[in-house]
Design an enzyme around this catalytic site. Structure first.
Site, short mmCIF file in Angstrom:
data_model
loop_
_atom_site.label_atom_id
_atom_site.label_comp_id
_atom_site.label_asym_id
_atom_site.label_seq_id
_atom_site.Cartn_x
_atom_site.Cartn_y
_atom_site.Cartn_z
N ASP A 45 0.85 -1.20 0.00
CA ASP A 45 0.00 0.00 0.00
C ASP A 45 0.88 1.24 0.00
OD1 ASP A 45 -3.22 0.39 0.96
OD2 ASP A 45 -1.92 2.15 1.16
N ASN A 95 -5.94 -4.12 -6.37
CA ASN A 95 -7.08 -3.48 -5.71
C ASN A 95 -6.85 -1.99 -5.45
OD1 ASN A 95 -9.46 -3.45 -3.63
ND2 ASN A 95 -7.65 -2.81 -2.44
N TYR A 161 -12.34 7.75 -13.64
CA TYR A 161 -12.57 6.51 -12.87
C TYR A 161 -13.25 5.47 -13.75
CZ TYR A 161 -13.85 3.57 -8.86
OH TYR A 161 -13.99 2.52 -7.98
N THR A 196 -17.23 0.25 3.23
CA THR A 196 -15.95 0.27 3.93
C THR A 196 -16.06 1.28 5.07
OG1 THR A 196 -15.15 2.02 2.50
CG2 THR A 196 -14.70 -0.24 1.80
P1 NAD Z 1 -9.99 2.79 0.04
O1 NAD Z 1 -9.72 4.23 -0.27
O2 NAD Z 1 -10.63 2.45 1.34
O3 NAD Z 1 -8.62 1.96 -0.06
C1 NAD Z 1 -7.76 2.12 -1.15
C2 NAD Z 1 -6.36 1.78 -0.71
O4 NAD Z 1 -5.49 1.96 -1.83
C3 NAD Z 1 -5.82 2.69 0.42
O5 NAD Z 1 -5.25 1.91 1.45
C4 NAD Z 1 -4.78 3.56 -0.28
O6 NAD Z 1 -3.69 3.95 0.56
C5 NAD Z 1 -4.32 2.63 -1.40
N1 NAD Z 1 -3.72 3.35 -2.51
C6 NAD Z 1 -4.14 4.48 -3.10
N2 NAD Z 1 -3.29 4.86 -4.07
C7 NAD Z 1 -2.32 3.92 -4.11
C8 NAD Z 1 -1.15 3.76 -4.89
N3 NAD Z 1 -0.80 4.64 -5.84
N4 NAD Z 1 -0.37 2.67 -4.66
C9 NAD Z 1 -0.69 1.78 -3.70
N5 NAD Z 1 -1.77 1.90 -2.91
C10 NAD Z 1 -2.57 2.96 -3.11
O7 NAD Z 1 -10.83 2.23 -1.20
P2 NAD Z 1 -11.82 0.97 -1.29
O8 NAD Z 1 -13.20 1.48 -1.24
O9 NAD Z 1 -11.40 -0.10 -0.37
O10 NAD Z 1 -11.56 0.52 -2.80
C11 NAD Z 1 -10.65 -0.52 -3.15
C12 NAD Z 1 -10.80 -0.81 -4.62
O11 NAD Z 1 -12.14 -1.20 -4.91
C13 NAD Z 1 -10.50 0.39 -5.53
O12 NAD Z 1 -9.87 -0.07 -6.70
C14 NAD Z 1 -11.88 0.91 -5.84
O13 NAD Z 1 -11.91 1.65 -7.04
C15 NAD Z 1 -12.67 -0.37 -5.93
N6 NAD Z 1 -14.11 -0.25 -5.72
C16 NAD Z 1 -14.61 0.24 -4.55
C17 NAD Z 1 -16.00 0.30 -4.37
C18 NAD Z 1 -16.62 0.80 -3.09
O14 NAD Z 1 -17.85 0.92 -3.01
N7 NAD Z 1 -15.86 1.06 -2.03
C19 NAD Z 1 -16.84 -0.11 -5.41
C20 NAD Z 1 -16.29 -0.60 -6.59
C21 NAD Z 1 -14.92 -0.69 -6.73
#
Ligand code: NAD
Length: 268
Positions: A45, A95, A161, A196
């Site tokens: 991360d 992810n 996005y 989350t």
């Molecule tokens: P989140 O913001 O809670 O977690 C994302 C994590 O990615 C964080 O720990 C952050 O530090 C890390 N991160 C960000 N940029 C980074 C980089 N350049 N290199 C390494 N790590 C990095 O987000 P989430 O809601 O847990 O989402 C996780 C994934 O699921 C994402 O790809 C998001 O687009 C996708 N997603 C989320 C949802 C939702 O409803 N939460 C829905 C569909 C898809």
């Protein structure tokens, strides 16, 4: 293999999964699911200390790494570090992600647009490419890329996005076809709205409306990070041995719904 030969070979080593962006949110939920299924988990991360803390919370056989998925050199070094620590990488879950600005398009900043593409699309590409080297050399491996419902249909104002998440689906198909004969399967998952800690906080602060989101989901609720993790675990497992190039919706029916009005109402 005979019993004796099996004893001589020793126990099968526990598989290793590298999950990016797993210090919190969906990735952290996934890490728990994979650890519970017997994987050794490498949590990588941008927040390196948080990654180490998340790994430590799972147990001493797991490890955290600082990683910017959009930095080619850092990705190469981190994949190498994970392989050195665990001996190999059996599975990758791409992810890591960041949100879009949600501004009207005419007010959007090009640098911010590029950044979203860099983290989601280029990041998934780089980690798949670097981890793929070892997988192809061993003739085995599985990669799961995290797309989104935003990559399947239009969501106003989320240009970067949506483009990144749609690109991830297309790249998943391309990689899957290229590496299918090399023993490496590549699939995607498209989560719907997932609750989350961050989303719960935004709901609590009144910045997003839970009822509005839920009304668009046929199952009438948000997803849980562990449910996304279970889908990723399945795709990495031998039970998905003939599945490659797929994008699995994990969204409570969101992508299947195409009627007028709400997809779910409390009284239904
Ligand atoms: P989140 O913001 O809670 O977690 C994302 C994590 O990615 C964080 O720990 C952050 O530090 C890390 N991160 C960000 N940029 C980074 C980089 N350049 N290199 C390494 N790590 C990095 O987000 P989430 O809601 O847990 O989402 C996780 C994934 O699921 C994402 O790809 C998001 O687009 C996708 N997603 C989320 C949802 C939702 O409803 N939460 C829905 C569909 C898809």
């Amino acid at each position: 293999m005979s019993d004796l030969a099996e004893q001589a070979a020793g126990p099968t080593p526990r598989p290793v999964v590298l999950i990016t962006g797993a210090a919190q949110g969906i990735g952290a939920g996934m890490a728990g699911v994979f650890a519970g299924a017997g994987y050794r988990v490498a949590i990588a991360d941008l927040e390196g200390l948080a990654a180490e803390a998340a790994a430590a919370s799972l147990g001493p056989e797991h490890a955290g790494f600082g990683l910017d998925v959009a930095d080619e050199t850092v990705v190469r070094e981190t994949v190498f570090a994970v392989e050195r620590r665990f001996g190999r990488i059996d599975a990758v879950v791409n992810n890591a992600g960041i949100g879009d600005s949600h501004l009207p398009t005419l007010e959007q900043d090009f640098a911010a647009f590029r950044k979203v593409l860099d983290v989601h699309l280029a990041g998934s590409y780089l980690v798949a490419r670097e981890a793929g080297r070892g997988m192809i050399a061993r003739g085995a491996g599985s990669i799961v890329n995290v797309s989104s419902i935003a990559g399947l249909t239009g969501m106003p104002r989320r240009n970067a996005y949506s483009a990144a998440k749609a690109g991830i689906v297309a790249m998943t198909e391309a990689l899957a076809c290229e590496w299918a004969a090399r023993g490496v399967r590549v699939n995607a998952i498209a989560p719907g709205y997932v609750e989350t800690a961050l989303v719960a906080k935004l709901i609590g602060a009144g910045r997003i409306d839970r009822d509005r989101m839920v009304s668009r989901v046929p199952m009438g609720r948000l997803g849980r990070p562990e449910e996304i993790g279970q889908a990723a675990l399945f795709l990495c497992s031998p039970r998905a041995g003939f599945i490659t190039g797929s994008c699995l919706s994990v969204d409570g029916g969101w992508a299947a719904f195409n009627d007028a009005g709400p997809a779910w109402q409390p009284e239904r």
